[in-house]
Scaffold this active site. Sequence first.
Site, PDB file in Angstrom:
ATOM      1  N   GLY A 136      58.620  12.896 -24.612  1.00  0.00           N
ATOM      2  CA  GLY A 136      59.857  12.705 -25.372  1.00  0.00           C
ATOM      3  C   GLY A 136      59.598  12.253 -26.803  1.00  0.00           C
ATOM      4  CG  LEU A 145      60.105   5.914 -28.633  1.00  0.00           C
ATOM      5  CD1 LEU A 145      60.762   4.868 -27.757  1.00  0.00           C
ATOM      6  CD2 LEU A 145      59.096   5.229 -29.550  1.00  0.00           C
ATOM      7  CB  ILE A 151      63.696   5.980 -32.697  1.00  0.00           C
ATOM      8  CG1 ILE A 151      63.595   4.537 -32.215  1.00  0.00           C
ATOM      9  CG2 ILE A 151      62.338   6.479 -33.202  1.00  0.00           C
ATOM     10  CD1 ILE A 151      62.795   4.311 -31.009  1.00  0.00           C
ATOM     11  CE1 TYR A 177      69.350   4.852 -22.727  1.00  0.00           C
ATOM     12  CE2 TYR A 177      70.670   4.046 -24.559  1.00  0.00           C
ATOM     13  CZ  TYR A 177      69.437   4.369 -24.018  1.00  0.00           C
ATOM     14  OH  TYR A 177      68.307   4.207 -24.770  1.00  0.00           O
TER      15      TYR A 177
HETATM   16  N1  LIG Z   1      64.987   7.467 -29.208  1.00  0.00           N
HETATM   17  C1  LIG Z   1      65.804   6.457 -29.466  1.00  0.00           C
HETATM   18  O1  LIG Z   1      66.526   6.458 -30.470  1.00  0.00           O
HETATM   19  C2  LIG Z   1      65.824   5.269 -28.531  1.00  0.00           C
HETATM   20  C3  LIG Z   1      66.582   4.144 -28.871  1.00  0.00           C
HETATM   21  C4  LIG Z   1      66.634   3.078 -28.005  1.00  0.00           C
HETATM   22  C5  LIG Z   1      65.899   3.093 -26.830  1.00  0.00           C
HETATM   23  N2  LIG Z   1      65.162   4.194 -26.513  1.00  0.00           N
HETATM   24  C6  LIG Z   1      64.451   4.181 -25.235  1.00  0.00           C
HETATM   25  O2  LIG Z   1      63.104   4.594 -25.411  1.00  0.00           O
HETATM   26  C7  LIG Z   1      62.672   5.343 -24.269  1.00  0.00           C
HETATM   27  C8  LIG Z   1      62.152   6.682 -24.716  1.00  0.00           C
HETATM   28  O3  LIG Z   1      63.174   7.354 -25.400  1.00  0.00           O
HETATM   29  P1  LIG Z   1      62.952   8.791 -26.045  1.00  0.00           P
HETATM   30  O4  LIG Z   1      63.799   8.829 -27.255  1.00  0.00           O
HETATM   31  O5  LIG Z   1      61.524   9.106 -26.139  1.00  0.00           O
HETATM   32  O6  LIG Z   1      63.674   9.690 -24.942  1.00  0.00           O
HETATM   33  P2  LIG Z   1      63.466  11.257 -24.702  1.00  0.00           P
HETATM   34  O7  LIG Z   1      64.688  11.742 -23.996  1.00  0.00           O
HETATM   35  O8  LIG Z   1      63.053  11.929 -25.960  1.00  0.00           O
HETATM   36  O9  LIG Z   1      62.232  11.279 -23.707  1.00  0.00           O
HETATM   37  C9  LIG Z   1      62.326  10.885 -22.360  1.00  0.00           C
HETATM   38  C10 LIG Z   1      61.267  11.617 -21.568  1.00  0.00           C
HETATM   39  O10 LIG Z   1      61.432  11.274 -20.206  1.00  0.00           O
HETATM   40  C11 LIG Z   1      61.208  12.442 -19.431  1.00  0.00           C
HETATM   41  N3  LIG Z   1      61.870  12.334 -18.138  1.00  0.00           N
HETATM   42  C12 LIG Z   1      63.177  12.557 -17.834  1.00  0.00           C
HETATM   43  N4  LIG Z   1      63.382  12.399 -16.527  1.00  0.00           N
HETATM   44  C13 LIG Z   1      62.175  12.057 -15.966  1.00  0.00           C
HETATM   45  C14 LIG Z   1      61.744  11.766 -14.652  1.00  0.00           C
HETATM   46  N5  LIG Z   1      62.597  11.808 -13.616  1.00  0.00           N
HETATM   47  N6  LIG Z   1      60.448  11.471 -14.468  1.00  0.00           N
HETATM   48  C15 LIG Z   1      59.579  11.444 -15.509  1.00  0.00           C
HETATM   49  N7  LIG Z   1      59.924  11.720 -16.765  1.00  0.00           N
HETATM   50  C16 LIG Z   1      61.215  12.016 -16.998  1.00  0.00           C
HETATM   51  C17 LIG Z   1      61.791  13.575 -20.272  1.00  0.00           C
HETATM   52  O11 LIG Z   1      61.247  14.830 -19.889  1.00  0.00           O
HETATM   53  C18 LIG Z   1      61.386  13.151 -21.675  1.00  0.00           C
HETATM   54  O12 LIG Z   1      60.151  13.716 -22.057  1.00  0.00           O
HETATM   55  C19 LIG Z   1      63.886   5.410 -23.338  1.00  0.00           C
HETATM   56  O13 LIG Z   1      63.808   4.367 -22.389  1.00  0.00           O
HETATM   57  C20 LIG Z   1      65.043   5.165 -24.248  1.00  0.00           C
HETATM   58  O14 LIG Z   1      66.133   4.617 -23.565  1.00  0.00           O
HETATM   59  C21 LIG Z   1      65.110   5.268 -27.336  1.00  0.00           C
END
Ligand SMILES: NC(=O)c1ccc[n+]([C@@H]2O[C@H](COP(=O)([O-])OP(=O)(O)OC[C@H]3O[C@@H](n4cnc5c(N)ncnc54)[C@H](O)[C@@H]3O)[C@@H](O)[C@H]2O)c1
Length: 311
Positions: A11, A13, A169, A139
């Site tokens: 994903g 991050l 982010i 969420y």
């Molecule tokens: N990106 C932001 O702006 C932001 C802000 C606050 C918090 N976060 C937190 O940071 C973390 C990462 O966020 P991100 O932006 O990289 O999210 P993203 O959606 O880009 O990535 C999440 C990843 O999890 C994988 N995934 C989904 N279901 C799955 C499963 N059942 N088993 C294994 N993998 C699975 C997806 O394929 C994806 O690659 C999350 O916990 C999110 O809540 C992100």
Amino acid sequence: MCRRLIIGSEGQLGTELSRFLSNKYDSDSIILTDIREESKSELIYHKLDAINYKELELIVKRYDIEEIYHLAAILSAKGEENPKMTWDLNMTSLFNVLELAKNKIVKKVFWPSSISVFGNTSPKNNTNQFCVMEPDTIYGISKLSGERWCEYYNIKYGTDIRSLRFPGIISYNTLPGGGTTDYAVEIFYSYIRKENYKCFLKKDTLLPMLFIDDAIESIDKIMTVNRNKLSIKSSYNLSGFSVSPDMISNILIEKDPSFIVSFKPDFRQDIADSWPNSINDDHAKKDWGWVAKFDLDKTVNSMVKNLKIKI
Ligand SMILES: NC(=O)c1ccc[n+]([C@@H]2O[C@H](COP(=O)([O-])OP(=O)(O)OC[C@H]3O[C@@H](n4cnc5c(N)ncnc54)[C@H](O)[C@@H]3O)[C@@H](O)[C@H]2O)c1
């Protein structure tokens, strides 16, 4: 050799964190997992559904993992499409990781929370670590519940779970996966491609954001600081800068007056309206020396420079 596992490595991050960790440590010591068939990276990769405890434990034991970075989740906007599925993934996967820590199978865990833990009844400006928290999205409900569980495990079982409440982010390598702050990445893609951009939030919607380099640095910092310094056992408020869609678009239009941005708010406006405008991160500053390096101007410059190379 300390081996580290990333869950949700593909994903927004995860792609950056895997690159960072494999540069900092031995690349063979970083193990990636995600629900996707393949990884974009050259590192060791296993397809893994994070809600499957048995498979997760097998991988953890096979590689003798010491640290887990648990990033798999369904984010704010996507979560509203399927609340039950969001709750199931976000909570079950967290419990799996908490149990591995409780049973001393892993030593340390990073799990991100989010500013979505705040809601309409929370203070809007300079929102404090401790205040009224009544999240309005599934969420946010899952993140706030997760935070309470992290604190519970840390206090009751002596686990070492570390967490940050990330704002939106902004990054250039991987597109965001369905959050309310996604516009702050999409707008740069449209700008570089010389396309018009239709923003799904009102132009004056002020939200806290963080540039990806700062996000990665914050994870590295909190994971390497001495545990005694961490007074917050749930999740730390974290701040970069606050920005609205018209603040970003005005900077881009100044660079290229032919760039056109229009505003057509959708269901994500209500989510954005329930979140703080700005965050107070004094605890992170005091406890482990957090300082964000990227303000809005630096972020815009880096996004434009890097996306020009990428696209
Ligand atoms: N990106 C932001 O702006 C932001 C802000 C606050 C918090 N976060 C937190 O940071 C973390 C990462 O966020 P991100 O932006 O990289 O999210 P993203 O959606 O880009 O990535 C999440 C990843 O999890 C994988 N995934 C989904 N279901 C799955 C499963 N059942 N088993 C294994 N993998 C699975 C997806 O394929 C994806 O690659 C999350 O916990 C999110 O809540 C992100």
